[in-house]
Scaffold this motif. Structure first.
Motif, PDB file in Angstrom:
ATOM      1  N   VAL A  60       0.851  -1.200   0.000  1.00 13.35           N
ATOM      2  CA  VAL A  60       0.000   0.000   0.000  1.00 13.35           C
ATOM      3  C   VAL A  60       0.883   1.244   0.000  1.00 13.35           C
ATOM      4  N   LEU A  61       1.923   1.242   0.820  1.00  8.18           N
ATOM      5  CA  LEU A  61       2.850   2.373   0.863  1.00  8.18           C
ATOM      6  C   LEU A  61       3.522   2.573  -0.490  1.00  8.18           C
ATOM      7  N   LEU A  62       4.009   1.493  -1.095  1.00 10.72           N
ATOM      8  CA  LEU A  62       4.682   1.610  -2.394  1.00 10.72           C
ATOM      9  C   LEU A  62       3.728   2.079  -3.490  1.00 10.72           C
ATOM     10  N   LYS A  63       2.478   1.635  -3.420  1.00  8.28           N
ATOM     11  CA  LYS A  63       1.493   2.102  -4.392  1.00  8.28           C
ATOM     12  C   LYS A  63       1.268   3.607  -4.235  1.00  8.28           C
ATOM     13  N   GLY A  64       1.204   4.066  -2.981  1.00  4.91           N
ATOM     14  CA  GLY A  64       1.055   5.503  -2.734  1.00  4.91           C
ATOM     15  C   GLY A  64       2.251   6.287  -3.238  1.00  4.91           C
ATOM     16  N   VAL A  65       3.456   5.763  -3.028  1.00  6.03           N
ATOM     17  CA  VAL A  65       4.669   6.425  -3.523  1.00  6.03           C
ATOM     18  C   VAL A  65       4.629   6.494  -5.048  1.00  6.03           C
ATOM     19  N   LEU A  66       4.208   5.416  -5.687  1.00  3.17           N
ATOM     20  CA  LEU A  66       4.116   5.391  -7.148  1.00  3.17           C
ATOM     21  C   LEU A  66       3.095   6.401  -7.659  1.00  3.17           C
ATOM     22  N   LEU A  67       1.933   6.445  -7.037  1.00  4.65           N
ATOM     23  CA  LEU A  67       0.906   7.398  -7.463  1.00  4.65           C
ATOM     24  C   LEU A  67       1.366   8.836  -7.268  1.00  4.65           C
ATOM     25  N   LEU A  68       1.970   9.117  -6.125  1.00  7.79           N
ATOM     26  CA  LEU A  68       2.461  10.462  -5.858  1.00  7.79           C
ATOM     27  C   LEU A  68       3.575  10.837  -6.835  1.00  7.79           C
ATOM     28  N   GLY A  69       4.477   9.918  -7.086  1.00  4.77           N
ATOM     29  CA  GLY A  69       5.564  10.184  -8.043  1.00  4.77           C
ATOM     30  C   GLY A  69       5.040  10.440  -9.435  1.00  4.77           C
ATOM     31  N   ASN A  70       4.069   9.661  -9.870  1.00  6.82           N
ATOM     32  CA  ASN A  70       3.490   9.881 -11.195  1.00  6.82           C
ATOM     33  C   ASN A  70       2.740  11.218 -11.264  1.00  6.82           C
ATOM     34  N   TYR A  71       2.097  11.605 -10.167  1.00  7.82           N
ATOM     35  CA  TYR A  71       1.403  12.894 -10.139  1.00  7.82           C
ATOM     36  C   TYR A  71       2.413  14.046 -10.231  1.00  7.82           C
ATOM     37  N   VAL A  72       3.445  13.977  -9.413  1.00 10.89           N
ATOM     38  CA  VAL A  72       4.460  15.040  -9.397  1.00 10.89           C
ATOM     39  C   VAL A  72       5.157  15.131 -10.744  1.00 10.89           C
ATOM     40  N   ASN A  73       5.386  13.991 -11.386  1.00 11.59           N
ATOM     41  CA  ASN A  73       6.105  13.974 -12.659  1.00 11.59           C
ATOM     42  C   ASN A  73       5.180  13.900 -13.864  1.00 11.59           C
ATOM     43  N   SER A  74       3.910  14.243 -13.691  1.00  7.40           N
ATOM     44  CA  SER A  74       2.943  14.096 -14.784  1.00  7.40           C
ATOM     45  C   SER A  74       3.272  14.964 -15.998  1.00  7.40           C
ATOM     46  N   SER A  75       3.980  16.052 -15.796  1.00  8.37           N
ATOM     47  CA  SER A  75       4.325  16.907 -16.930  1.00  8.37           C
ATOM     48  C   SER A  75       5.487  16.339 -17.752  1.00  8.37           C
ATOM     49  N   SER A  76       6.158  15.344 -17.237  1.00  7.90           N
ATOM     50  CA  SER A  76       7.281  14.739 -17.956  1.00  7.90           C
ATOM     51  C   SER A  76       6.825  13.433 -18.603  1.00  7.90           C
ATOM     52  N   ARG A  77       6.988  13.354 -19.907  1.00  6.76           N
ATOM     53  CA  ARG A  77       6.586  12.148 -20.630  1.00  6.76           C
ATOM     54  C   ARG A  77       7.423  10.935 -20.192  1.00  6.76           C
ATOM     55  N   ALA A  78       8.708  11.180 -19.903  1.00 10.12           N
ATOM     56  CA  ALA A  78       9.609  10.087 -19.535  1.00 10.12           C
ATOM     57  C   ALA A  78       9.388   9.606 -18.098  1.00 10.12           C
ATOM     58  N   LEU A  79       9.014  10.502 -17.197  1.00 10.86           N
ATOM     59  CA  LEU A  79       8.923  10.148 -15.782  1.00 10.86           C
ATOM     60  C   LEU A  79       7.502   9.935 -15.287  1.00 10.86           C
ATOM     61  N   GLY A  80       6.533  10.451 -15.985  1.00 11.69           N
ATOM     62  CA  GLY A  80       5.154  10.446 -15.494  1.00 11.69           C
ATOM     63  C   GLY A  80       4.426   9.136 -15.578  1.00 11.69           C
ATOM     64  N   GLY A  81       4.916   8.182 -16.327  1.00  6.51           N
ATOM     65  CA  GLY A  81       4.185   6.926 -16.501  1.00  6.51           C
ATOM     66  C   GLY A  81       4.870   5.741 -15.867  1.00  6.51           C
TER      67      GLY A  81
END
Length: 105
Positions: A60-81
């Motif tokens: 659950v923690l890792l899923k939250g980290v992944l979701l938060l990271g994808n949100y923060v990096n959503s403007s970057s095509r390379a990092l957002g997905g």
């Protein structure tokens, strides 16, 4: 035949051989203690691994980290997905800084 006198007689003993024998004797004497200490460290590591594997909250923690990271990096095509979290990225997370709107740095 080698006797006790052979080892203790300073005139017949080669200093390098005596040092090697003393070193070997010390290794033999301390080997069981070193094995016991290593065994305890390995058991601790295996228990930690088992705790991570059996944990219900770490995914659950890792899923939250992944979701938060994808949100923060959503403007970057390379990092957002990103589809997973690496140990390296978790280590970098400790050094992540937040910026409050209207401030610099």
């Amino acid at each position: 035949q080698i006797t006790y006198h052979h080892y203790t007689n300073p005139q017949s003993a080669n200093p390098h051989k005596v040092l090697a024998r003393v070193d070997l004797t010390l290794h033999i004497a301390y080997f069981p203690k070193k094995v016991a200490a290593l065994q305890m460290e390995m058991e601790t590591a295996l228990n930690a691994i088992a705790a991570v594997i059996e944990s219900s909250s770490i995914p659950v923690l890792l899923k939250g980290v992944l979701l938060l990271g994808n949100y923060v990096n959503s403007s970057s095509r390379a990092l957002g997905g990103a589809v997973g979290v690496t140990l390296e990225s978790l280590a970098k997370l400790a050094h992540t800084k937040c910026r409050v709107k209207g401030t610099q740095g």
